[in-house]
Write an enzyme that holds these catalytic residues in place. Structure first.
Site, mmCIF file in Angstrom:
data_model
loop_
_atom_site.group_PDB
_atom_site.id
_atom_site.type_symbol
_atom_site.label_atom_id
_atom_site.label_comp_id
_atom_site.label_asym_id
_atom_site.label_seq_id
_atom_site.Cartn_x
_atom_site.Cartn_y
_atom_site.Cartn_z
ATOM 1 N N HIS A 1 -27.101 121.557 20.019
ATOM 2 C CA HIS A 1 -26.735 120.995 21.332
ATOM 3 C C HIS A 1 -26.081 119.628 21.234
ATOM 4 C CE1 HIS A 1 -29.917 123.861 23.293
ATOM 5 N NE2 HIS A 1 -28.800 124.475 22.983
ATOM 6 N N TYR B 1 -26.752 109.017 29.257
ATOM 7 C CA TYR B 1 -26.721 109.158 27.795
ATOM 8 C C TYR B 1 -26.781 107.807 27.097
ATOM 9 C CZ TYR B 1 -26.276 114.087 28.579
ATOM 10 O OH TYR B 1 -26.555 115.374 28.980
ATOM 11 N N GLY C 1 -42.068 123.598 18.910
ATOM 12 C CA GLY C 1 -41.836 122.784 20.108
ATOM 13 C C GLY C 1 -40.637 123.165 20.952
ATOM 14 N N SER D 1 -39.622 125.826 24.339
ATOM 15 C CA SER D 1 -40.110 126.810 25.310
ATOM 16 C C SER D 1 -39.299 128.107 25.233
ATOM 17 C CB SER D 1 -40.045 126.221 26.719
ATOM 18 O OG SER D 1 -38.701 125.943 27.070
HETATM 19 P P1 OAD Z 1 -38.627 122.344 26.656
HETATM 20 O O1 OAD Z 1 -38.956 121.075 27.384
HETATM 21 O O2 OAD Z 1 -38.153 123.495 27.437
HETATM 22 O O3 OAD Z 1 -39.894 122.824 25.829
HETATM 23 C C1 OAD Z 1 -40.649 121.926 25.067
HETATM 24 C C2 OAD Z 1 -41.723 122.675 24.315
HETATM 25 O O4 OAD Z 1 -42.396 121.723 23.488
HETATM 26 C C3 OAD Z 1 -42.775 123.360 25.188
HETATM 27 O O5 OAD Z 1 -43.027 124.679 24.722
HETATM 28 C C4 OAD Z 1 -43.999 122.454 24.989
HETATM 29 O O6 OAD Z 1 -45.237 123.173 25.074
HETATM 30 C C5 OAD Z 1 -43.790 121.964 23.574
HETATM 31 N N1 OAD Z 1 -44.497 120.734 23.219
HETATM 32 C C6 OAD Z 1 -44.928 119.734 24.034
HETATM 33 N N2 OAD Z 1 -45.534 118.784 23.312
HETATM 34 C C7 OAD Z 1 -45.501 119.174 22.011
HETATM 35 C C8 OAD Z 1 -45.965 118.618 20.785
HETATM 36 N N3 OAD Z 1 -46.609 117.460 20.738
HETATM 37 N N4 OAD Z 1 -45.739 119.307 19.636
HETATM 38 C C9 OAD Z 1 -45.087 120.503 19.668
HETATM 39 N N5 OAD Z 1 -44.638 121.066 20.796
HETATM 40 C C10 OAD Z 1 -44.833 120.420 21.959
HETATM 41 O O7 OAD Z 1 -37.568 121.921 25.513
HETATM 42 P P2 OAD Z 1 -36.590 122.839 24.644
HETATM 43 O O8 OAD Z 1 -37.139 124.199 24.467
HETATM 44 O O9 OAD Z 1 -36.234 122.054 23.438
HETATM 45 O O10 OAD Z 1 -30.577 121.440 26.189
HETATM 46 O O11 OAD Z 1 -35.340 122.896 25.582
HETATM 47 C C11 OAD Z 1 -34.189 123.533 25.132
HETATM 48 C C12 OAD Z 1 -32.943 122.877 25.690
HETATM 49 O O12 OAD Z 1 -33.051 122.752 27.099
HETATM 50 C C13 OAD Z 1 -32.743 121.451 25.237
HETATM 51 O O13 OAD Z 1 -32.095 121.363 23.988
HETATM 52 C C14 OAD Z 1 -31.887 120.875 26.303
HETATM 53 C C15 OAD Z 1 -32.646 121.434 27.487
HETATM 54 O O14 OAD Z 1 -31.981 121.539 28.660
HETATM 55 C C16 OAD Z 1 -29.505 120.766 26.571
HETATM 56 O O15 OAD Z 1 -29.564 119.642 27.019
HETATM 57 C C17 OAD Z 1 -28.232 121.511 26.393
#
Ligand code: OAD
Length: 232
Positions: free
Chosen positions: A104, A53, A175, A177
């Site tokens: 988060h 971190y 952005g 998943s």
């Molecule tokens: P993910 O890494 O699971 O998903 C990222 C998403 O962003 C995917 O759907 C990509 O297609 C999309 N993406 C990539 N490049 C992009 C761009 N230029 N513009 C827009 N979208 C883009 O991340 P999260 O869904 O945020 O939690 O993950 C959720 C949580 O899981 C996070 O907050 C974190 C993680 O573990 C904790 O740490 C508690």
């Protein structure tokens, strides 16, 4: 003004140079999630987690908001905007968004290991304090830990987030998943008549099957298109 409620994830900050989690080469490929994002991982190796971190925090000093963050902040001219973010960076705030709910946690804050959600112990770090050390303590004498919601922990801000989702006039997802609950379930609180937009370069499955207006683009380009659709 109509209420625009936005759920953002790691893809929102991708164009600022912050890695997503689950894309190829994402953060969870490099650092096992069990080690750096669970209470058990922290108990097993607090030094490793603290270093992880500290690195993320220092990265904040080298990145800046992208056009997507800025356009979202500019939407406040037309809507009452609430950003609900899964991101722990501070790029929405730095772009000028005035109401940001961090589901988060926040990298710029630390808290007590004993009572992480007690507001008395949550502390905002100045940039010169970003390097936290084992031995640095909170006001209750416990080791300072990151103010991050780890897997398996409660998500205290979810109730506030649900309230905003229930009041939305327009809902936007950018952005994420939609793999991580309870955040991924927020769409289920958005009333059925409310239009839902989704900006993501990849196809994101919507578990409930609810129809969504998909803008299959990155955050910056996608926000340009969304603005055109909503206000131009
Ligand atoms: P993910 O890494 O699971 O998903 C990222 C998403 O962003 C995917 O759907 C990509 O297609 C999309 N993406 C990539 N490049 C992009 C761009 N230029 N513009 C827009 N979208 C883009 O991340 P999260 O869904 O945020 O939690 O993950 C959720 C949580 O899981 C996070 O907050 C974190 C993680 O573990 C904790 O740490 C508690």
């Amino acid at each position: 003004m109509k209420k625009l409620v936005v759920l953002t994830g790691a893809g929102m900050s991708a164009e600022s140079g912050i890695s997503t989690f689950r894309d190829a080469g994402g953060l969870w490929d490099k650092y096992p999630v069990e080690q750096v994002a669970t209470p058990e991982g922290y108990a097993a190796n607090p030094q490793l987690v603290t270093d992880f971190y500290n690195e993320r925090r220092k990265q904040l000093l080298t990145v800046k908001p992208n056009r997507g963050h800025e356009l979202l902040a500019e939407m406040e001219q037309f809507f009452n905007v609430t950003v609900i973010t899964q991101n722990v960076d501070n790029l929405h705030e730095r772009a000028g968004s005035s109401r940001v709910i961090h589901l988060h946690g926040e990298l710029t804050k630390v808290t007590s290991s004993w009572q992480p959600n007690n507001p008395n112990y949550i502390k905002e770090l100045k940039p010169e304090e970003y390097e936290v050390k084992i031995g640095d303590v909170a006001a209750d004498g416990s080791q300072l830990r990151p103010f991050i919601v780890w897997f398996g922990e409660a998500v205290p801000m979810i109730e506030t987030a649900i309230d905003y989702c229930e009041q939305a006039d327009v809902f936007l997802i950018i952005g994420t998943s939609l793999n991580v609950y309870p955040a991924a379930g927020l769409l289920n609180y958005v009333p059925a008549h409310v239009p839902v937009y989704l900006i993501d370069p990849k196809q994101v499955p919507i578990a409930s099957g609810r129809p969504v207006h998909v803008i299959q683009k990155g955050a910056s380009e996608g926000m340009v298109e969304l603005k055109r659709l909503l206000v131009e």
